[in-house]
Design an enzyme around this catalytic site. Sequence first.
Site, PDB file in Angstrom:
ATOM      1  N   ASP A  22     -19.737  -0.898  11.621  1.00 29.90           N
ATOM      2  CA  ASP A  22     -18.161  -0.805  11.429  1.00 29.90           C
ATOM      3  C   ASP A  22     -17.686  -0.631  10.126  1.00 29.90           C
ATOM      4  O   ASP A  22     -16.377  -1.211   9.668  1.00 29.90           O
ATOM      5  CB  ASP A  22     -17.645  -2.119  12.310  1.00 29.90           C
ATOM      6  CG  ASP A  22     -18.299  -2.640  13.362  1.00 29.90           C
ATOM      7  OD1 ASP A  22     -18.673  -1.632  14.160  1.00 29.90           O
ATOM      8  OD2 ASP A  22     -18.252  -3.748  13.574  1.00 29.90           O
ATOM      9  N   GLU A 204     -12.671   1.806  22.006  1.00 33.26           N
ATOM     10  CA  GLU A 204     -12.512   0.898  20.628  1.00 33.26           C
ATOM     11  C   GLU A 204     -12.542   1.730  19.628  1.00 33.26           C
ATOM     12  O   GLU A 204     -12.847   2.764  19.315  1.00 33.26           O
ATOM     13  CB  GLU A 204     -13.708  -0.273  20.921  1.00 33.26           C
ATOM     14  CG  GLU A 204     -14.923   0.262  20.661  1.00 33.26           C
ATOM     15  CD  GLU A 204     -16.054  -0.788  20.824  1.00 33.26           C
ATOM     16  OE1 GLU A 204     -15.651  -2.055  21.338  1.00 33.26           O
ATOM     17  OE2 GLU A 204     -17.336  -0.743  20.437  1.00 33.26           O
ATOM     18  N   HIS A 268     -17.735   3.833  15.635  1.00 31.94           N
ATOM     19  CA  HIS A 268     -16.830   2.989  14.739  1.00 31.94           C
ATOM     20  C   HIS A 268     -16.830   3.485  13.584  1.00 31.94           C
ATOM     21  O   HIS A 268     -17.099   3.016  12.519  1.00 31.94           O
ATOM     22  CB  HIS A 268     -17.363   1.549  14.892  1.00 31.94           C
ATOM     23  CG  HIS A 268     -16.296   0.763  14.748  1.00 31.94           C
ATOM     24  ND1 HIS A 268     -15.739  -0.244  15.305  1.00 31.94           N
ATOM     25  CD2 HIS A 268     -15.422   0.724  13.446  1.00 31.94           C
ATOM     26  CE1 HIS A 268     -14.751  -1.053  15.016  1.00 31.94           C
ATOM     27  NE2 HIS A 268     -14.339  -0.783  13.708  1.00 31.94           N
ATOM     28  N   ARG A 302     -27.891  -0.922  12.188  1.00 35.63           N
ATOM     29  CA  ARG A 302     -26.660   0.079  12.400  1.00 35.63           C
ATOM     30  C   ARG A 302     -26.447   0.258  10.901  1.00 35.63           C
ATOM     31  O   ARG A 302     -25.870  -0.586  10.299  1.00 35.63           O
ATOM     32  CB  ARG A 302     -25.503  -0.351  13.055  1.00 35.63           C
ATOM     33  CG  ARG A 302     -25.711  -0.649  14.901  1.00 35.63           C
ATOM     34  CD  ARG A 302     -24.507  -1.034  15.567  1.00 35.63           C
ATOM     35  NE  ARG A 302     -24.217  -2.447  15.290  1.00 35.63           N
ATOM     36  CZ  ARG A 302     -23.058  -2.760  15.777  1.00 35.63           C
ATOM     37  NH1 ARG A 302     -22.387  -2.108  16.546  1.00 35.63           N
ATOM     38  NH2 ARG A 302     -22.770  -4.186  15.563  1.00 35.63           N
TER      39      ARG A 302
END
Length: 332
Positions: A22, A204, A268, A302
């Site tokens: 993110d 999202e 994201h 990630r």
Amino acid sequence: MTNKDSLVRTSYNGAWIEQRADPYVYRHTDGTYYFTASVPAYDRIVLRSASTIKGLASAEETTIWKKHPVGLMSQHIWAPEIHYLQGKWYIYFAASKVDDIWALRPYVLECESQDPIAGPWRELGQMQCADDDPFSFRSFSLDATVFEDGGTYYYIWAEKVGVGAAISNLYIAKLETPNKLKTVQVLLTTPDYDWERVDFWVNEGPAILKHDGKIYMTFSGSGTGACYCVGMMSAQEGSDLLDPLSWKKERYPVLRTDAEKHIYGPGHNCFVKSEDGKKDLMVFHARQYEQIVGDPLYDPNRHAMILEVTYGETGRPLFEYQKIGEDGGSSI
């Protein structure tokens, strides 16, 4: 099989900053870049700064806030974003509590100095909805971003609705203050298509890109594994952004897994200008392998990656994976 047994290094999938999901990069008026992201333990908010994008990768990282041991903001510290509004620094993030770990809500921190690294930061509590809004932030809410158009600031966030397997939609409202909405929420997008409905029905991670008089909003869809991908909507600058008809949603994702390049589950993202102000860069997270042992949310790998946005003949942004530099890092 372990998570990394299927990891293959390619000339495209090098990590810019490892184990930072993110990712969010903000470029201040003095040219300084600030980077924050979710950390694998989901237990704190970190911040680093540098004079260049490349410099962020090796910059010292400072923990500017830690989760509470119990109660509100004690679990799942997710997706922080740093913004400079009305002469002050703010961080927007989501958090839950140890005795109800999926009760995610949006929270706000305010810096009491002009140096966001040194702080100190104070808690403003949960983001407040408009006085006449009976809906916002009543359930699972996260992934807020803030942007400006025509002197008005807007807040976009994800919130789940429904019973059972709830659906994550994106909503928009005007800001009254940095920690309070001025208007009632407006539904911006819901998972309409197959690519937004793999594992979970999800919209999202909104991010705003402005180019040639248009506002582009990218967002992420589906579960957080290899099915995770990026969609896009657009509107004209100066239009009524609280009118859903001002926005056009694209039928297909604009960035998705590329197994040949071994980039899995991109999403994201955020956008930031290059040092010379001429390039738009997309910072996103992705994995270097598809096979995940256990819950994808708790797989730590990630990594933050970067690509340069290009534009087609109509001005529409294009997102293509690019080769990394000879030093193993981003060529940006």
